[in-house]
Design a protein around this motif. Structure first.
Motif, PDB file in Angstrom:
ATOM      1  N   GLY A  58      -5.171  -0.602  -7.170  1.00 38.79           N
ATOM      2  CA  GLY A  58      -5.520   0.685  -7.760  1.00 38.79           C
ATOM      3  C   GLY A  58      -6.570   1.450  -6.974  1.00 38.79           C
ATOM      4  N   ASP A  59      -7.301   0.771  -6.100  1.00 39.97           N
ATOM      5  CA  ASP A  59      -8.315   1.444  -5.275  1.00 39.97           C
ATOM      6  C   ASP A  59      -7.639   2.222  -4.148  1.00 39.97           C
ATOM      7  N   GLU A  60      -8.387   3.176  -3.605  1.00 39.28           N
ATOM      8  CA  GLU A  60      -7.895   3.939  -2.455  1.00 39.28           C
ATOM      9  C   GLU A  60      -8.832   3.758  -1.274  1.00 39.28           C
ATOM     10  N   ALA A  61      -8.216   3.609  -0.110  1.00 39.15           N
ATOM     11  CA  ALA A  61      -8.969   3.580   1.146  1.00 39.15           C
ATOM     12  C   ALA A  61      -8.742   4.926   1.816  1.00 39.15           C
ATOM     13  N   GLU A  62      -9.802   5.518   2.310  1.00 40.72           N
ATOM     14  CA  GLU A  62      -9.686   6.795   3.018  1.00 40.72           C
ATOM     15  C   GLU A  62     -10.111   6.599   4.462  1.00 40.72           C
ATOM     16  N   LEU A  63      -9.281   7.124   5.346  1.00 34.36           N
ATOM     17  CA  LEU A  63      -9.603   7.100   6.773  1.00 34.36           C
ATOM     18  C   LEU A  63      -9.767   8.536   7.238  1.00 34.36           C
ATOM     19  N   PRO A  64     -10.763   8.781   8.088  1.00 35.68           N
ATOM     20  CA  PRO A  64     -10.957  10.151   8.571  1.00 35.68           C
ATOM     21  C   PRO A  64      -9.751  10.634   9.375  1.00 35.68           C
TER      22      PRO A  64
ATOM     23  N   GLY B 262      -7.906  -1.977   8.327  1.00 35.97           N
ATOM     24  CA  GLY B 262      -8.326  -3.284   7.830  1.00 35.97           C
ATOM     25  C   GLY B 262      -9.739  -3.251   7.283  1.00 35.97           C
ATOM     26  N   ARG B 263     -10.640  -2.600   8.022  1.00 35.87           N
ATOM     27  CA  ARG B 263     -12.036  -2.455   7.573  1.00 35.87           C
ATOM     28  C   ARG B 263     -12.111  -1.703   6.251  1.00 35.87           C
ATOM     29  N   ALA B 264     -11.323  -0.627   6.140  1.00 36.55           N
ATOM     30  CA  ALA B 264     -11.358   0.207   4.936  1.00 36.55           C
ATOM     31  C   ALA B 264     -10.792  -0.518   3.715  1.00 36.55           C
TER      32      ALA B 264
ATOM     33  N   GLU C 145      -3.367   3.952  -1.027  1.00 39.28           N
ATOM     34  CA  GLU C 145      -3.609   3.367  -2.356  1.00 39.28           C
ATOM     35  C   GLU C 145      -3.106   1.931  -2.379  1.00 39.28           C
ATOM     36  N   VAL C 146      -3.954   1.022  -2.810  1.00 38.05           N
ATOM     37  CA  VAL C 146      -3.593  -0.390  -2.898  1.00 38.05           C
ATOM     38  C   VAL C 146      -2.740  -0.578  -4.155  1.00 38.05           C
ATOM     39  N   VAL C 147      -1.471  -0.954  -3.959  1.00 32.62           N
ATOM     40  CA  VAL C 147      -0.554  -1.143  -5.066  1.00 32.62           C
ATOM     41  C   VAL C 147      -0.580  -2.595  -5.536  1.00 32.62           C
ATOM     42  N   GLN C 148      -0.550  -3.532  -4.572  1.00 32.44           N
ATOM     43  CA  GLN C 148      -0.538  -4.941  -4.944  1.00 32.44           C
ATOM     44  C   GLN C 148      -1.237  -5.776  -3.874  1.00 32.44           C
ATOM     45  N   VAL C 149      -1.950  -6.797  -4.331  1.00 26.69           N
ATOM     46  CA  VAL C 149      -2.643  -7.748  -3.457  1.00 26.69           C
ATOM     47  C   VAL C 149      -2.132  -9.134  -3.822  1.00 26.69           C
TER      48      VAL C 149
ATOM     49  N   VAL D 187       0.857  -1.184   0.000  1.00 27.95           N
ATOM     50  CA  VAL D 187       0.000   0.000   0.000  1.00 27.95           C
ATOM     51  C   VAL D 187       0.896   1.239   0.000  1.00 27.95           C
ATOM     52  N   GLU D 188       0.469   2.266  -0.731  1.00 27.35           N
ATOM     53  CA  GLU D 188       1.215   3.522  -0.714  1.00 27.35           C
ATOM     54  C   GLU D 188       0.459   4.521   0.163  1.00 27.35           C
ATOM     55  N   HIS D 189       1.202   5.111   1.102  1.00 29.09           N
ATOM     56  CA  HIS D 189       0.627   6.101   2.025  1.00 29.09           C
ATOM     57  C   HIS D 189       1.645   7.211   2.199  1.00 29.09           C
ATOM     58  N   GLU D 190       1.235   8.424   1.868  1.00 30.58           N
ATOM     59  CA  GLU D 190       2.101   9.607   1.986  1.00 30.58           C
ATOM     60  C   GLU D 190       3.445   9.398   1.291  1.00 30.58           C
ATOM     61  N   GLY D 191       3.387   8.794   0.100  1.00 24.91           N
ATOM     62  CA  GLY D 191       4.588   8.623  -0.705  1.00 24.91           C
ATOM     63  C   GLY D 191       5.470   7.451  -0.308  1.00 24.91           C
TER      64      GLY D 191
END
Length: 165
Positions: A142-148, A133-135, A160-164, A96-100
């Protein structure tokens, strides 16, 4: 994703949990012995040493039981294969990619927050009960998970989900 083997990650996690369980069980035994030690006998009606020691022993025993249950659940988990376009589910090994930054997660039924290093790659466990995990459940590459945001004024956190796998 550096080609890390999911089974190797799973085995490393089980090894870590077994080690932590052994330590927790020793702490529980030591606390139980301390609770019944003659130095902890009450010397008066206001002396709470024995009561306090029994609370510690009970807490340590509970932690050992939780660790044992987590090990059983992780050990019983079926390792699924995820092809291109597969939806994230239990046992997914994720990049997953988070903040670069690229981060690796292993979705497990218990023992969230553990970290294992395999082939030079650090992998953190997450559970479906955690916000991330829920998100991520049901998403695909390619999908994105957003957390508040955690606090007012902070930005929404995007993953951003890079690979599963």
């Amino acid at each position: 994703m550096a080609e890390i083997d999911k089974k190797t990650v799973w085995e490393a996690l089980k090894g870590r949990l077994e080690s932590e369980l052994a330590k927790a069980q020793k702490r529980a035994r030591d606390a139980a012995e301390g609770a019944t030690h003659e130095e902890n006998r009450a010397e008066g009606d206001k002396d709470m040493r024995a009561t306090e020691a029994s609370y510690v022993a009970r807490g340590q025993a509970g932690r050992a039981t939780e660790m044992e249950e987590a090990l059983v659940r992780v050990s019983a988990m079926e390792l699924l294969s995820f092809g291109v376009g597969a939806k994230i589910a239990m046992s997914a090994l994720l990049e997953v990619e988070h903040e670069g930054k690229r981060v690796h997660y292993f979705l497990v039924p218990a023992a969230g927050g553990e970290r294992v290093s395999v082939e030079g790659v650090e992998v953190q466990t997450i559970t479906p009960q955690s916000p991330l995990g829920r998100a991520l459940l049901g998403l695909t590459e390619g999908d994105e998970a957003e957390l508040p945001a955690r606090q007012p004024g902070e930005r929404v956190r995007c993953y951003e989900v890079v690979q599963v796998r």
